[in-house]
Design a protein around this motif. Structure first.
Motif, PDB file in Angstrom:
ATOM      1  N   HIS A 102      -4.973   7.508  -9.054  1.00 45.59           N
ATOM      2  CA  HIS A 102      -4.653   6.248  -8.583  1.00 45.59           C
ATOM      3  C   HIS A 102      -6.094   5.401  -8.120  1.00 45.59           C
ATOM      4  O   HIS A 102      -6.827   5.993  -7.511  1.00 45.59           O
ATOM      5  N   ASP A 140       1.045   4.011  -3.198  1.00 46.61           N
ATOM      6  CA  ASP A 140       0.782   5.306  -2.888  1.00 46.61           C
ATOM      7  C   ASP A 140       1.924   6.366  -3.506  1.00 46.61           C
ATOM      8  O   ASP A 140       1.606   7.367  -3.971  1.00 46.61           O
ATOM      9  N   ARG A 141       3.201   5.750  -3.035  1.00 44.54           N
ATOM     10  CA  ARG A 141       4.285   6.484  -3.743  1.00 44.54           C
ATOM     11  C   ARG A 141       4.407   6.598  -4.999  1.00 44.54           C
ATOM     12  O   ARG A 141       4.674   7.546  -5.675  1.00 44.54           O
ATOM     13  N   THR A 143      -7.923   2.336  -6.813  1.00 43.29           N
ATOM     14  CA  THR A 143      -7.513   1.575  -5.702  1.00 43.29           C
ATOM     15  C   THR A 143      -8.681   0.513  -5.703  1.00 43.29           C
ATOM     16  O   THR A 143      -8.662  -0.689  -5.201  1.00 43.29           O
ATOM     17  N   LYS A 197       0.790  -1.335   0.042  1.00 43.92           N
ATOM     18  CA  LYS A 197      -0.141   0.049  -0.220  1.00 43.92           C
ATOM     19  C   LYS A 197       1.043   0.972  -0.038  1.00 43.92           C
ATOM     20  O   LYS A 197       0.747   2.050  -0.756  1.00 43.92           O
ATOM     21  N   LYS A 198       1.888   1.276   0.699  1.00 45.17           N
ATOM     22  CA  LYS A 198       2.753   2.278   0.983  1.00 45.17           C
ATOM     23  C   LYS A 198       3.502   2.692  -0.508  1.00 45.17           C
ATOM     24  O   LYS A 198       3.520   3.755  -0.809  1.00 45.17           O
TER      25      LYS A 198
END
Length: 635
Positions: A597, A586-587, A599, A582-583
């Protein structure tokens, strides 16, 4: 115009005229000892054989069956196959003689240059294609050379070879067509361009105006005869290898003003497509570094093609399996077109085939659709081009969906299996890195003449490649779609111990596969991540990131229990992966301003298969933005 080939200290210059006829100055020829015996069935032979009261010059070397018969193009004699190419290269004739019997002959009126005229007796001109096929048949019979033969033919010689196969079908075991003439050229060019072409092709080359015996063939009549033969006697099953030039032909000075080189090249490419479509299992190779005389500019490609057809004549199964090794485990596995079928040329129209990317390697590419920008689909680790042509249910695949909107291409990286067969691209040393993959992709697109700009779409490891490509070649990359992409952010979001486990899981247990297929794709993710970090920042461009929303956490214990994952994997590792991923995703979405994005994908890792419509829509959004001149989706 002059083409210059350096051969040691010998410089070979060809002045192109007529149907791309070479007039050579300062040639170095591999000589063959003259023979006095009539039979050319064995041993080295260089002499004349009787064909009903007149003599045909024939030369043969090597041993083995099937015999390869080299058929030269319009107005070229046998010496075109023995011209010394560049340093370190062996002429086609001598190279083929190393693995089977090979023969070449002079048709009456053919030449190498003004000092190397046909060594066969003269005949009245013009000649018909039927007479030329019959003459070859009589020559081989009189010389005692037994069939069936592999016919390897250049230019207009390709039409003569095909007519021979139609007339004497039991005597031909396979064909190699080297930038060969196709009988529909007149119709594809249209009346005005055809007339201009005939004006260009008919005159005698320089220094040969007084050579009254110069070969003359009625192109229209020869083509009409080939069309008739194809209707009455379609090419029977046999290995067929088509090699097409990758560079535009260099024309003689002062072509007719009505002649359009672009129209001619387009028509010639269409002809190559039609030749490759003569057999469903034909192989089609684009010689990226050659114009018309591929047997001189890239002789290794011609020799390799001849060897493949000879091998297939000896062992038909070799034509379909391509490699002996088969991987036990593969990615994907959906049905795809034959690796060797090439129904069109690269750069336009539909294309499926092998592209010479330099360094002696070929890579598999398939493209469809029309329009700009071209969408380039980059598959994940160990996944081949067909990964984008697979979808659950009846939904259109990503490849087919995008092809309805713009041009789209997918390709095989080396080591990416095709079902239970090895990759259609030539192998390389493994493991590789993302930078290696970027260099290959750049070479492939350039050799295939697929014009930039590109929208790069990458899944998993393919996303890392696509991102690095865009950072390495910012002028070529106009947009990005990253589908649950692997990223250096995943490594950075985990502890060293967690990343060590992640690396093992990424590669999986491939020991059995490697034992059967040592060339299987493997990567060095750590080096690849360092390459991305060292690359220039991503330039502003439309970017969409799609991330899987089906968590790994609840799935890991069951996968450990059924043996899919090693028993020493921590039961909670799925939750660790979910948090780190997830991190990382997001980056990715923060790489450029205005990125989108997505999701809520209702999908696991393979979003392009589970939700192909979602991925296709994202690609179309980026394509539309590029066409509108936007560098951000927020504009």
């Amino acid at each position: 115009m002059v083409l210059v080939f350096s051969s040691g200290s010998v410089e070979v210059k060809f002045l192109l005229n007529a149907l791309l006829v070479p007039i050579a100055v300062g040639l170095s020829i591999f000589g063959i000892a003259a023979a006095t015996a009539q039979s050319a069935a064995t041993g080295d032979f260089n002499g004349r054989v009787d064909v009903g009261g007149r003599k045909i010059h024939l030369e043969c070397e090597g041993a083995g069956a099937p015999a390869v018969i080299l058929i030269s193009g319009y107005r070229n004699n046998a010496e075109i196959w023995t011209v010394e190419p560049g340093p370190g290269l062996t002429p086609v004739f001598a190279a083929v003689a190393q693995f089977t019997r090979v023969c070449a002959y002079d048709r009456p009126g053919t030449i190498l240059d003004a000092d190397h005229l046909s060594r066969s007796d003269r005949v009245p001109m013009p000649r018909t294609a039927e007479a030329i096929a019959a003459e070859l048949h009589a020559t081989l019979d009189s010389a005692g050379i037994k069939g069936p033969y592999v016919l390897a033919a250049h230019s207009l010689g390709g039409l003569f070879a095909r007519l021979y196969a139609a007339t004497y079908p039991d005597e031909v075991a396979g064909q190699v067509l080297v930038d060969a003439w196709q009988e529909d050229l007149e119709a594809v060019l249209g009346p005005a361009q055809w007339a201009a072409y005939v004006d260009l092709a008919t005159p005698a080359p320089p220094r040969l105006d007084g050579y009254a015996d110069l070969e003359l063939v009625d192109f229209e009549a020869a083509s009409a005869r080939m069309r008739e033969a194809l209707k009455s006697a379609p090419l029977r099953p046999m290995p067929l290898y088509v090699i097409s030039r990758g560079k535009p032909v260099q024309l003689p000075p002062g072509p007719p003003t009505a002649f359009s080189p672009d129209a001619f090249e387009a028509a010639w490419r269409e002809g190559q497509r039609r030749l490759a479509a003569l057999r469903p299992d034909a192989r089609h190779l684009i010689a990226a570094q050659s114009d018309h005389y591929i047997q001189i500019e890239q002789p290794v490609l011609v020799v390799d093609a001849i060897r493949a057809v000879v091998d297939a004549a000896r062992d038909p199964a070799s034509w379909t399996r391509k490699h002996q090794l088969q991987p036990a485990k593969t990615a994907g596995g959906s049905p795809v077109p034959s690796a060797n079928v090439a129904p069109a040329d690269p750069g336009s129209g539909e294309f499926t085939g092998l592209i010479d990317v330099g360094g002696g390697r070929k890579m598999y590419l398939e493209c469809r659709g029309a329009g700009s920008p071209t969408v380039v689909l980059v598959a994940g680790l160990k996944a081949f081009a067909g990964d984008w042509n697979s979808a659950g249910g009846t939904a259109p695949t990503v490849f087919s969906g995008v092809a309805n909107v713009t041009r789209v291409c997918a390709y095989d990286r080396p080591g990416t299996p095709v079902g239970e067969l090895p990759s259609r691209s030539d192998p390389v040393r493994q493991p590789t890195t993302a930078a290696d993959a970027v260099a290959d992709l750049h070479a492939l697109l350039g050799a295939a003449r697929e014009p930039a700009p590109y929208v790069l779409v990458g899944h998993s490891y393919g996303g890392l490649i696509a991102k690095l490509y865009a950072r390495t070649y910012p002028r070529d990359a106009a947009g990005l779609v990253l589908v649950d992409a692997l990223t250096e952010g995943l490594q950075e979001a985990e502890t060293p111990e967690q990343w060590a486990t992640q690396r093992v899981l990424m590669e999986g247990d491939i020991r059995e596969s490697l034992a059967l297929y040592p060339a299987l794709e493997r990567i060095d993710p750590d080096r690849s991540f360092d390459q991305v970090r060292a690359a220039p920042p991503l330039s502003p461009l439309p970017l969409i990131v799609l991330s899987a929303d089906r968590p790994w956490g609840p799935q890991i214990p069951a996968l450990i229990a059924d043996g899919t994952l090693p028993a020493d994997v921590p039961a909670d590792f799925g939750y660790i992966t979910d948090a780190a991923q997830k991190k990382a995703q997001d980056r990715l979405a923060a790489l450029v301003p205005g990125a989108k994005h997505i999701t809520n994908t209702n999908s696991g890792h393979e979003i392009h298969k589970e939700q192909p419509g979602l991925v296709t829509d994202a690609i179309i959004d980026v394509v539309d933005a590029v066409r509108a001149g936007k560098t951000s989706l927020a504009q």
